[in-house]
Design an enzyme around this catalytic site. Structure first.
Site, PDB file in Angstrom:
ATOM      1  N   THR A  86       0.819  -1.219   0.000  1.00  0.00           N
ATOM      2  CA  THR A  86       0.000   0.000   0.000  1.00  0.00           C
ATOM      3  C   THR A  86       0.855   1.272   0.000  1.00  0.00           C
ATOM      4  O   THR A  86       0.310   2.369   0.015  1.00  0.00           O
ATOM      5  CB  THR A  86      -0.944   0.020   1.215  1.00  0.00           C
ATOM      6  N   LYS A 140       3.866   1.783   2.130  1.00  0.00           N
ATOM      7  CA  LYS A 140       4.510   2.143   3.403  1.00  0.00           C
ATOM      8  C   LYS A 140       5.995   2.492   3.188  1.00  0.00           C
ATOM      9  O   LYS A 140       6.488   3.467   3.737  1.00  0.00           O
ATOM     10  CB  LYS A 140       4.365   0.997   4.416  1.00  0.00           C
ATOM     11  N   THR A 141       6.657   1.692   2.355  1.00  0.00           N
ATOM     12  CA  THR A 141       8.069   1.986   2.083  1.00  0.00           C
ATOM     13  C   THR A 141       8.200   3.329   1.371  1.00  0.00           C
ATOM     14  O   THR A 141       9.088   4.122   1.675  1.00  0.00           O
ATOM     15  CB  THR A 141       8.672   0.865   1.202  1.00  0.00           C
ATOM     16  N   GLU A 192     -19.693 -21.871 -14.073  1.00  0.00           N
ATOM     17  CA  GLU A 192     -19.489 -20.417 -14.198  1.00  0.00           C
ATOM     18  C   GLU A 192     -20.770 -19.736 -14.670  1.00  0.00           C
ATOM     19  O   GLU A 192     -21.109 -18.648 -14.218  1.00  0.00           O
ATOM     20  CB  GLU A 192     -18.340 -20.104 -15.164  1.00  0.00           C
TER      21      GLU A 192
HETATM   22  P1  ATP Z   1       5.069  -4.271   2.096  1.00  0.00           P
HETATM   23  O1  ATP Z   1       4.221  -4.198   3.317  1.00  0.00           O
HETATM   24  O2  ATP Z   1       4.810  -5.510   1.298  1.00  0.00           O
HETATM   25  O3  ATP Z   1       6.514  -3.992   2.328  1.00  0.00           O
HETATM   26  P2  ATP Z   1       4.585  -1.568   1.253  1.00  0.00           P
HETATM   27  O4  ATP Z   1       3.315  -1.098   1.847  1.00  0.00           O
HETATM   28  O5  ATP Z   1       5.853  -1.121   1.871  1.00  0.00           O
HETATM   29  O6  ATP Z   1       4.541  -3.133   1.101  1.00  0.00           O
HETATM   30  P3  ATP Z   1       5.645  -0.402  -1.097  1.00  0.00           P
HETATM   31  O7  ATP Z   1       6.898  -1.213  -1.071  1.00  0.00           O
HETATM   32  O8  ATP Z   1       5.737   0.992  -0.626  1.00  0.00           O
HETATM   33  O9  ATP Z   1       4.535  -1.161  -0.278  1.00  0.00           O
HETATM   34  O10 ATP Z   1       5.011  -0.434  -2.541  1.00  0.00           O
HETATM   35  C1  ATP Z   1       5.419  -1.356  -3.536  1.00  0.00           C
HETATM   36  C2  ATP Z   1       5.274  -0.757  -4.905  1.00  0.00           C
HETATM   37  O11 ATP Z   1       3.882  -0.558  -5.186  1.00  0.00           O
HETATM   38  C3  ATP Z   1       5.900   0.615  -5.022  1.00  0.00           C
HETATM   39  O12 ATP Z   1       7.210   0.534  -5.462  1.00  0.00           O
HETATM   40  C4  ATP Z   1       5.014   1.306  -6.048  1.00  0.00           C
HETATM   41  O13 ATP Z   1       5.407   0.997  -7.342  1.00  0.00           O
HETATM   42  C5  ATP Z   1       3.657   0.686  -5.811  1.00  0.00           C
HETATM   43  N1  ATP Z   1       2.812   1.483  -4.905  1.00  0.00           N
HETATM   44  C6  ATP Z   1       2.282   1.067  -3.734  1.00  0.00           C
HETATM   45  N2  ATP Z   1       1.526   2.018  -3.178  1.00  0.00           N
HETATM   46  C7  ATP Z   1       1.574   3.082  -4.001  1.00  0.00           C
HETATM   47  C8  ATP Z   1       1.008   4.388  -3.961  1.00  0.00           C
HETATM   48  N3  ATP Z   1       0.215   4.765  -2.945  1.00  0.00           N
HETATM   49  N4  ATP Z   1       1.281   5.227  -4.982  1.00  0.00           N
HETATM   50  C9  ATP Z   1       2.063   4.842  -6.003  1.00  0.00           C
HETATM   51  N5  ATP Z   1       2.626   3.629  -6.095  1.00  0.00           N
HETATM   52  C10 ATP Z   1       2.396   2.747  -5.117  1.00  0.00           C
END
Ligand code: ATP
Length: 498
Positions: free
Chosen positions: A114, A116-117, A337
């Protein structure tokens, strides 16, 4: 055994030396060799230790300009909450004057993919900090103390790197914090406990007047697993939920990922955003990427809407597989289906977008539904109709074959999940009840009474449409798919002729 090797050696060697001197042997050559060997071993060991401490991994460090909040789609509430929290770091002089304690940790919680990173990286840029990222699993080792050492090194590295880069702060991002921050159980996992203790110690050591200042951002999708010591004030006391995006958020994310791709201008991304209900940011990124791959496979210069539709199917259901089903199986799957599709059209007219008989992921066929509005509240009638759609497949098999197959397993799981929601929301004849207090017998009874009743209703509805099954079956077997519009025509002509 290895653990006691050194102690044994320390005990044996002096005894041996004394014995040799006593026996009149010149021990000088032995001593020289021993000193040399010891030196070499020490050098090798300390190198090995260093590598272990660094986790054998190059830490991800992002330069300041790499990610901004504008590049993150949706998540408006999470972004504004995060920015508000980061202002504490940015306006640290004011904060110090007022005697407010520094904010040390922000916890981002929410489903995978979603963003977070991305938020943590944007936070580093917003505060003009050095960014260091690690994952909880990097700290997990069999040997007690290694994880704790790595935590110590991570903080040390952050301070050193910030100083070297001339930054006044550093953001440390720890993904999957639940791996090391799970509830301590008093002795079972000493290594995990030590790692967590070290993290707590490092956090307690952060002061408002230290330079560079450290901010820790951690992420998890299992907040309930975390040890309460981590969540108490002064540690991770800011919790920001990062949820699945709503339709507006999905459109924003799709637009962001479409920016570097040749998209046909006639594509209605809003429609794609509607169709991708429940998708995370990562899945939406994947839809755009897979869409581009489909365009390339077809030799098309622009990504068309059909490519994105195929990409949604792929992200939702998995890649098409080559599994060859027998003629009997194909007939059964098609009828199954069609059962779902007819039930869906009857309880929610206009909702079927396509019925397909092609193996994808684990499924041999599937029904694609038209986009619905994002919904957050469900009535009993809506949930009933949802169960009717889920039972449509099994009902059709019963009508045409006199029995069911294993193909309905997921449908039943889905139906029982809906019954659980009904019970927990006080929507059944049981009234308002704590579902945790219910015995398996009561669960079985409530499931049976709701599902038997709805199954009978579903069968009744489908029985009357035997002819639609037959007409649509021909098309699906021949062409593998039938569009929602064609399907509705068949249904409509039957009701007109009836
Ligand atoms: P995890 O919990 O699996 O580590 P995360 O929440 O940290 O996941 P990210 O690593 O931030 O998710 O997102 C993975 C990829 O998905 C990003 O590199 C981006 O390409 C896409 N992405 C996710 N959320 C967004 C957003 N809100 N806007 C744009 N791109 C997004």
């Amino acid at each position: 055994m290895r653990k006691y090797g050194l102690e044994l050696l320390i005990g044996i060697v002096p005894v041996l030396l004394i014995f040799l001197i006593y026996a009149g042997v010149n021990i000088m050559p032995f001593l020289l060799i021993a000193i040399l060997a010891g030196g070499v071993t020490f050098a090798l060991m300390s190198r090995g230790k260093m590598t272990a401490m660094q986790g054998g991994k190059q830490r991800l460090e992002v330069s300041a300009a790499s990610m901004s909040f504008e590049q993150i789609g949706g998540q408006e509430r999470a972004k504004s909450e995060l920015i508000e929290a980061l202002d504490f770091l940015v306006r640290h002089e004011e904060i110090k004057k007022l005697g407010i304690r520094p904010m040390k940790g922000i916890l981002l919680t929410g489903p995978p993919g979603t963003g977070k990173t991305l938020l943590a990286r944007a936070a580093a840029q917003y505060t003009d900090s050095i960014y260091l990222a690690a994952s909880g699993s990097e700290f997990v080792e069999m040997y007690v103390g290694v994880g704790a050492g790595r935590i110590r090194d991570l903080f040390k590295e952050a301070r050193q790197k910030a100083k070297k880069a001339g930054k006044s702060s550093a953001v440390i991002f720890i993904d999957e914090i639940d791996v090391i921050g799970g509830k301590r159980d008093g002795g079972q996992h000493r290594e995990y406990d030590q790692t967590l203790n070290q993290l707590l110690t490092e956090m307690d050591g952060i002061r408002s007047d230290e330079a560079p200042r450290i901010l820790i951002i951690a992420a998890t999708n299992r907040k309930e697993m975390l040890d309460s010591a981590l969540l108490r004030p002064g540690r991770f006391d800011r919790h920001i939920g990062v949820e699945l995006p709503d339709k507006k958020g999905r459109l924003h994310i799709l637009n962001l990922h479409a920016a570097n791709k040749p998209i046909d201008p006639s594509i209605d991304l809003e429609r794609i955003a509607s169709e991708s209900f429940g998708f995370s940011g990562a899945q939406l990124e994947s839809v755009m990427n897979e869409g581009a791959i489909y365009a390339m496979r077809e030799g098309s210069e622009l990504i068309q809407e059909s490519h994105l539709a195929m990409a949604i199917d792929k992200v939702m259901m998995g890649e098409k597989t080559d599994r060859e089903a027998t003629k009997e199986e194909r007939d059964r799957v098609a009828l199954h289906e069609l059962g779902h599709a007819i039930a869906a059209e009857l309880v929610r007219p206009g909702s079927v977008s396509q019925v397909a008989l092609s193996p994808r992921g684990q499924a041999l066929g599937y029904v694609r539904h038209n986009p619905q509005q994002d919904k957050y509240l469900y009535t009993r009638e809506f949930l009933d109709s949802q169960i009717i759609i889920a039972l449509g497949g099994a009902a059709a098999e019963e009508i045409f074959y006199g029995g069911r197959s294993t193909g309905s397993r997921n449908d039943f799981e889905q139906a029982m999940g809906i019954v659980r929601t009904m019970v927990e929301s006080g929507l059944t004849e049981l009234g308002i009840i704590d579902a945790n207090m219910m015995t398996p017998e009561v669960w079985a009874k409530v499931n049976r009474s709701i599902l038997d009743d709805l199954m009978a209703r579903t069968k009744g509805m489908l029985e009357e449409r035997r002819q639609v099954f037959m007409d649509a079956l021909d098309i699906v077997i021949r062409e593998e798919t039938i569009s929602g519009d064609n399907f509705r025509e068949l249904l409509g002509s039957l009701s007109k002729s009836a």
